[in-house]
Design a protein around this motif. Structure first.
Motif, short mmCIF file in Angstrom:
data_model
loop_
_atom_site.label_atom_id
_atom_site.label_comp_id
_atom_site.label_asym_id
_atom_site.label_seq_id
_atom_site.Cartn_x
_atom_site.Cartn_y
_atom_site.Cartn_z
N ILE A 155 0.96 -1.07 -0.15
CA ILE A 155 0.03 0.18 -0.11
C ILE A 155 1.02 1.06 0.06
CG2 ILE A 155 -1.73 1.23 1.23
CD1 ILE A 155 -2.96 -1.70 2.21
N LEU A 156 1.84 1.34 0.79
CA LEU A 156 2.68 2.79 0.77
C LEU A 156 3.34 2.74 -0.21
CD1 LEU A 156 3.80 2.39 4.79
CD2 LEU A 156 1.91 3.98 3.64
N PRO A 157 4.09 1.87 -0.82
CA PRO A 157 4.90 2.09 -1.91
C PRO A 157 3.96 2.59 -3.30
CG PRO A 157 5.59 0.09 -1.28
CD PRO A 157 4.50 0.25 -0.38
N GLU A 158 2.65 2.10 -3.44
CA GLU A 158 1.78 2.55 -4.31
C GLU A 158 1.52 3.99 -3.92
OE1 GLU A 158 -0.63 -1.29 -5.21
OE2 GLU A 158 -1.86 0.47 -5.29
N VAL A 159 1.13 4.32 -2.84
CA VAL A 159 0.73 5.98 -2.26
C VAL A 159 1.74 6.47 -2.71
CG1 VAL A 159 0.11 7.15 -0.88
CG2 VAL A 159 -0.95 4.95 -0.57
N GLN A 160 3.05 6.31 -2.48
CA GLN A 160 4.13 7.17 -2.60
C GLN A 160 4.30 7.39 -4.07
OE1 GLN A 160 7.54 6.69 0.65
NE2 GLN A 160 7.39 4.57 -0.65
N GLU A 161 4.12 6.45 -4.96
CA GLU A 161 4.14 6.56 -6.66
C GLU A 161 3.31 7.57 -7.03
OE1 GLU A 161 5.06 2.95 -8.49
OE2 GLU A 161 4.09 3.66 -10.17
N ARG A 162 1.91 7.28 -6.19
CA ARG A 162 0.72 7.92 -6.82
C ARG A 162 0.84 9.31 -6.41
NH1 ARG A 162 -3.02 5.14 -4.89
NH2 ARG A 162 -3.65 6.77 -3.09
N LYS A 163 1.59 9.68 -5.12
CA LYS A 163 1.60 11.13 -4.71
C LYS A 163 2.51 12.02 -4.37
CE LYS A 163 -2.92 10.65 -2.08
NZ LYS A 163 -3.43 10.84 -0.75
N PHE A 164 3.81 11.28 -5.17
CA PHE A 164 5.00 11.86 -4.98
C PHE A 164 5.16 13.15 -5.15
CE2 PHE A 164 9.35 12.78 -5.63
CZ PHE A 164 10.09 12.07 -4.73
N TRP A 165 4.43 13.60 -6.38
CA TRP A 165 4.71 15.08 -6.93
C TRP A 165 3.48 15.81 -6.47
CZ3 TRP A 165 9.40 15.83 -8.23
CH2 TRP A 165 9.97 14.86 -8.88
N GLN A 166 2.81 15.37 -5.49
CA GLN A 166 1.59 16.20 -5.02
C GLN A 166 1.96 17.27 -3.79
OE1 GLN A 166 -1.94 14.03 -3.82
NE2 GLN A 166 -2.41 13.23 -5.73
N ASP A 167 1.46 18.36 -3.93
CA ASP A 167 1.80 19.44 -2.89
C ASP A 167 0.70 19.93 -2.25
OD1 ASP A 167 3.28 20.93 -1.43
OD2 ASP A 167 3.51 22.49 -3.07
N PRO A 168 0.33 19.66 -1.08
CA PRO A 168 0.98 19.02 -0.21
C PRO A 168 0.95 17.39 -0.53
CG PRO A 168 -1.13 19.63 0.90
CD PRO A 168 -1.07 20.24 -0.53
N ARG A 169 1.97 16.86 0.06
CA ARG A 169 2.16 15.40 0.03
C ARG A 169 1.35 14.58 1.23
NH1 ARG A 169 7.82 13.09 -0.54
NH2 ARG A 169 8.34 14.75 -2.20
N ALA A 170 -0.02 14.73 0.95
CA ALA A 170 -0.78 14.07 2.14
C ALA A 170 -1.18 12.63 2.14
CB ALA A 170 -2.11 14.93 2.30
N LEU A 171 -1.00 12.06 3.34
CA LEU A 171 -1.58 10.64 3.44
C LEU A 171 -2.22 10.58 4.56
CD1 LEU A 171 -1.18 7.71 3.13
CD2 LEU A 171 0.93 7.82 4.60
N ARG A 172 -3.67 9.97 4.28
CA ARG A 172 -4.86 10.01 5.41
C ARG A 172 -5.20 8.69 5.52
NH1 ARG A 172 -9.56 13.01 5.49
NH2 ARG A 172 -9.34 13.47 7.64
N ILE A 173 -5.24 7.90 6.80
CA ILE A 173 -5.31 6.80 6.98
C ILE A 173 -6.70 6.93 8.11
CG2 ILE A 173 -4.85 4.48 7.98
CD1 ILE A 173 -2.23 4.89 6.62
N TRP A 174 -7.61 5.84 8.25
CA TRP A 174 -8.80 5.96 9.04
C TRP A 174 -8.52 4.61 9.72
CZ3 TRP A 174 -14.56 6.79 7.55
CH2 TRP A 174 -15.17 6.62 8.73
N SER A 175 -8.53 4.64 11.20
CA SER A 175 -8.76 3.33 11.96
C SER A 175 -9.93 3.44 12.56
CB SER A 175 -7.55 3.49 13.00
OG SER A 175 -7.72 2.31 13.97
N ALA A 176 -11.04 2.88 12.01
CA ALA A 176 -12.44 2.79 12.42
C ALA A 176 -12.78 1.74 13.41
CB ALA A 176 -13.38 3.06 11.24
N GLY A 177 -13.15 2.17 14.78
CA GLY A 177 -13.14 1.14 15.78
C GLY A 177 -11.85 0.65 16.38
#
Ligand SMILES: C[S@@+](CC[C@H](N)C(=O)[O-])C[C@H]1O[C@@H](n2cnc3c(N)ncnc32)[C@H](O)[C@@H]1O
Length: 293
Positions: free
Chosen positions: A96-118
């Motif tokens: 998951i993280l390598p894919e997110v890194q590739e998809r968002k590398f050039w985004q500004d801000p480079r945001a990563l959001r994760i939800w732990s529900a429960g």
């Protein structure tokens, strides 16, 4: 201390009404498979509060949200642990993280959001934060937010303190304990770097709330306590809250079979994870197997 069992009578009709009230407000299904747990916890509660009957209890909890919440706390299952299913954290780290890194590398801000529900007492969001710190390249260059929600205020206040007994760290490696925890006289406390990545928020999954979009949603060992109808409604909301290309993670024995959502199911070793396709990809609902690198 020994729990206080009551001699108060609980009729089938009263038990049924209490079950319905809990299901309507909090989705938790106390069906015949959980009968023993339900009636024992209920009797303990009546004993502790010196309540004489189920009818009296119903009057009290219907008249006050605080009283309802107190009863609910008694009926929640909050079992959890750090890195509860190691294969899930392996999937986070290696897929998951390598894919997110590739998809968002050039985004500004480079945001990563994760939800732990429960999230219960916080071991799950802390395990996610530790995994991010240990494996995300240039972690400091990311705006990371882990939203950790639970219906239980009691569990959340434990989570906010972030102090755990030594025995609950048995699946945390020695290196991770040294790096991410400090010792206090009350136990092991997660260090501010980890704690700051997590926002703990009280939230009932039955009540729609908008928290924006997520790259990954963990909802492990929660939906299994809900009725099919509730489960589906909540899953639809999770689906809408996922970014295209985002992942949805369930507990070890849970699956999304019989759910018509456009999610790919991917088997990685011992675990099944679900991915929302990006719009350019053809819809597919087939499960497929991948080897982790
Ligand atoms: C068994 S624990 C799972 C903890 C963690 N996700 C894990 O897998 O280790 C289930 C959690 O779901 C929470 N929960 C139950 N019903 C809920 C609801 N309607 N809304 C939000 N949280 C709920 C409980 O309070 C409990 O902390």
């Amino acid at each position: 201390m020994k729990p206080h069992l009551t001699t108060a009578q609980l009729t089938e009709a009263e038990l049924g009404e209490i079950r319905t009230l809990i299901e309507q407000r909090s989705a938790i299904l106390l069906d015949s498979s959980r009968e023993r747990f339900f009636s024992t916890r209920l009797r303990e509660y009546l004993g502790e509060k010196h309540i004489e009957s189920g009818t009296e209890l119903l009057q009290i909890v219907r008249a006050s949200v605080t009283e309802y919440d107190a009863l609910l706390e008694q009926l929640l299952t909050q079992e959890t642990s750090f890195f509860r299913y190691p294969a899930v954290y392996e999937a986070l780290r290696k897929k998951i993280l390598p894919e997110v890194q590739e998809r968002k590398f050039w985004q500004d801000p480079r945001a990563l959001r994760i939800w732990s529900a429960g999230c219960s007492t916080g071991e799950e969001p802390c395990s996610i934060a530790i995994t991010l710190c240990d494996s995300l390249k240039f972690a400091e260059a990311w705006e990371i937010e882990i939203l950790a929600t639970d219906i239980s205020r009691r569990a959340l206040s434990h989570a906010e303190r972030g102090i755990y007994a030594k025995r609950s760290l048995q699946d945390v490696s020695l290196g991770q304990v040294e790096t991410h925890f400090s010792t206090t006289k009350h136990g092991y406390q997660v260090k501010p770097r980890i704690r700051k990545m997590i926002s703990f928020v009280q939230m009932n999954l039955v009540e729609p709330a908008y928290f924006g979009k997520f790259d990954c949603i963990f909802c492990m060992n929660v939906l299994m306590y809900f009725s099919e109808k509730r489960r589906l409604a909540i899953l639809r909301r999770f689906y809408d809250a996922l970014e295209p290309g985002g992942y949805f993670l369930l507990g070890h024995s849970e699956t999304l079979s019989n759910v018509s959502l456009n999610l790919e199911s991917i088997r990685l070793g011992d675990c099944l994870i679900y991915r929302k396709p990006v719009s350019s990809e053809a819809p597919r609902m087939l499960a497929f197997v991948e080897e982790l690198p």
